[in-house]
Design an enzyme around this catalytic site. Structure first.
Site, PDB file in Angstrom:
ATOM      1  N   TRP A   1       0.839  -1.206   0.000  1.00  0.00           N
ATOM      2  CA  TRP A   1       0.000   0.000   0.000  1.00  0.00           C
ATOM      3  C   TRP A   1       0.870   1.251   0.000  1.00  0.00           C
ATOM      4  O   TRP A   1       0.548   2.250  -0.642  1.00  0.00           O
ATOM      5  CB  TRP A   1      -0.951  -0.002   1.193  1.00  0.00           C
ATOM      6  N   ASP A  22      -1.046   6.817   6.490  1.00  0.00           N
ATOM      7  CA  ASP A  22      -2.127   5.901   6.146  1.00  0.00           C
ATOM      8  C   ASP A  22      -2.231   4.918   7.307  1.00  0.00           C
ATOM      9  O   ASP A  22      -1.351   4.091   7.511  1.00  0.00           O
ATOM     10  CB  ASP A  22      -1.777   5.171   4.832  1.00  0.00           C
ATOM     11  N   LYS A  42     -11.353  -1.760   8.059  1.00  0.00           N
ATOM     12  CA  LYS A  42     -10.560  -2.687   8.861  1.00  0.00           C
ATOM     13  C   LYS A  42     -10.870  -2.562  10.346  1.00  0.00           C
ATOM     14  O   LYS A  42     -11.083  -3.553  11.015  1.00  0.00           O
ATOM     15  CB  LYS A  42      -9.068  -2.488   8.614  1.00  0.00           C
TER      16      LYS A  42
HETATM   17  C1  LIG Z   1      -6.842  -1.792   2.848  1.00  0.00           C
HETATM   18  C2  LIG Z   1      -5.790  -0.756   2.785  1.00  0.00           C
HETATM   19  C3  LIG Z   1      -5.790   0.247   1.811  1.00  0.00           C
HETATM   20  C4  LIG Z   1      -6.811   0.299   0.696  1.00  0.00           C
HETATM   21  O1  LIG Z   1      -8.015   0.735   1.165  1.00  0.00           O
HETATM   22  P1  LIG Z   1      -9.252   1.020   0.180  1.00  0.00           P
HETATM   23  O2  LIG Z   1     -10.219   1.651   1.130  1.00  0.00           O
HETATM   24  O3  LIG Z   1      -9.694  -0.301  -0.348  1.00  0.00           O
HETATM   25  O4  LIG Z   1      -8.796   1.926  -0.888  1.00  0.00           O
HETATM   26  C5  LIG Z   1      -4.814   1.207   1.867  1.00  0.00           C
HETATM   27  N1  LIG Z   1      -3.854   1.186   2.818  1.00  0.00           N
HETATM   28  C6  LIG Z   1      -3.818   0.228   3.757  1.00  0.00           C
HETATM   29  C7  LIG Z   1      -2.742   0.251   4.797  1.00  0.00           C
HETATM   30  C8  LIG Z   1      -4.779  -0.774   3.766  1.00  0.00           C
HETATM   31  O5  LIG Z   1      -4.747  -1.728   4.703  1.00  0.00           O
END
Ligand SMILES: *Cc1c(COP(=O)(O)O)cnc(C)c1O
Length: 355
Positions: free
Chosen positions: A99, A166, A190
């Site tokens: 990511w 993030d 999550k």
């Molecule tokens: C799941 C995830 C994403 C992607 O998220 P979306 O909402 O599907 O775009 C980005 N960064 C991390 C760390 C993730 O776990």
């Protein structure tokens, strides 16, 4: 059969969150209308957004001068919205996983990007050390937990430039020093809610500095000014987020979430280290408390599929590792009960006894 949900995302939510959201979908606040068919501007919905924002601020102890907004588009949209709003000349990115790398790629559309640290050459088996951060960066972007490879920073680094994170897969799992960050974002699916909403925490005085014309929807100020109501927000996901925040608070807040995360991870990693059939995939001091990755030991490689079948028969869901890592990944987000990790560990022990 009872199912134990180890999905990496969307993932396990507290049962009470699902039940209460379901009730509101059938009849929102006794209005005779579904949560799915009311206006987001209905007088009963504004308090949902307000309480959700207030709870996030309370739970993460967010200081004055920050805004919390809810947008669609997932964390992936933030990969471009962050640089659109904050990249002036040059941004730094820590390449700690899949990511993180995707975030970096999007930033390149907006200006110069330097990779400040990376564990890519070692297939991301550790969290790269964040040091010697150039002081001329507009910001440094980190990914606090690497959902796919199972490494985590679990601290708020001190850096000489604005910090952006993030936190999609570990937000609300520990106390965070928000004052160290210019922006924090998280796809909610999550640890915060059902899929469909992204939570963004922004330091107000950092907004509006980018030297480019931003389309209205891209500009964070649009959403800050309108309290996430510039256009129709994802109403049901936001409601589920509110319920999850109420649950986190009732359980004792992020400190308690942190305590539980350590406890769950200890139980599973102890078994991975003890059991001759399995071994971990990342360096011990980088091990994620959220996504616990492991593979079959070298001499038992051919038991991978049999173990997956064995565990699946016993109700384990979602433990197959990401295709780029293989093996297994047990995601243990906030709502994962001890019962779940104990069931997984029992499975590992029983499988070992058979071999
Ligand atoms: C799941 C995830 C994403 C992607 O998220 P979306 O909402 O599907 O775009 C980005 N960064 C991390 C760390 C993730 O776990």
């Amino acid at each position: 059969m009872k199912k134990y949900n180890f999905n990496a995302g969307p993932s396990i939510l507290p049962r009470v969150v699902i039940e209460n959201t379901a009730k509101q979908i059938l009849d929102f606040n006794g209005s005779g209308l579904s949560l799915m068919e009311i206006s987001h501007r209905a007088k009963d919905f504004q308090p949902v957004v307000d309480e959700a924002v207030a709870l996030i601020k309370e739970l993460l102890d967010i200081p004055e001068g920050y805004s919390v907004i809810f947008l669609g588009g997932g964390a992936s949209l933030q990969f471009m919205q962050i640089p659109a709003n904050f990249l002036i000349h040059k941004a730094g990115y820590v390449n700690s996983g899949t990511w993180a790398k995707k975030a970096q790629k999007e930033a390149r559309h907006f200006g110069e990007v330097v990779e400040v640290a990376s564990s890519a050459p070692d297939n991301y088996v550790y969290y790269p050390e964040i040091k010697d951060v150039p002081s001329d960066l507009d910001y440094l972007h980190i990914t606090s937990n690497n959902t796919i490879f199972g490494t985590e920073l679990r601290e708020d680094p001190d850096v000489p430039v604005p910090l952006i994170a993030d936190m999609s897969s570990d937000i609300m799992s520990r106390p965070v020093d928000v004052s160290k960050y210019t922006a924090i974002y998280a796809g909610a699916q999550k640890n915060m809610a059902m899929a469909g909403v992204t939570c963004i925490i922004l330091k107000n005085d950092m907004l509006g500095k980018a030297p480019r014309e931003l389309p209205t929807m891209m500009d964070y100020r649009t959403h800050v000014d309108k309290g996430s109501m510039f256009n129709t927000p994802p109403v049901v996901p936001i409601y589920s987020l509110l319920e999850t925040m109420r649950w986190v608070k009732a359980q004792g807040g992020v400190k308690e979430m942190d305590h539980r995360a350590h406890e769950r991870a200890r139980i599973v990693y102890d078994e991975i280290d003890r059991n001759k059939l399995f071994c971990g995939t990342v360096k011990e001091d980088s091990r994620s408390l959220m996504n616990l990755c492991f593979v079959m030991s070298e001499e038992y490689k051919d038991l991978e599929k049999p173990f997956l079948d064995f565990a699946t028969e016993r109700g384990m869901v979602g433990i197959k590792g990401h295709r780029s890592v293989g093996g297994f990944r047990a995601s243990c987000y906030n709502a994962q009960p001890l019962e779940g990790v104990n069931a997984l560990v029992q499975c590992m022990k029983d499988f070992e006894a058979q071999h």
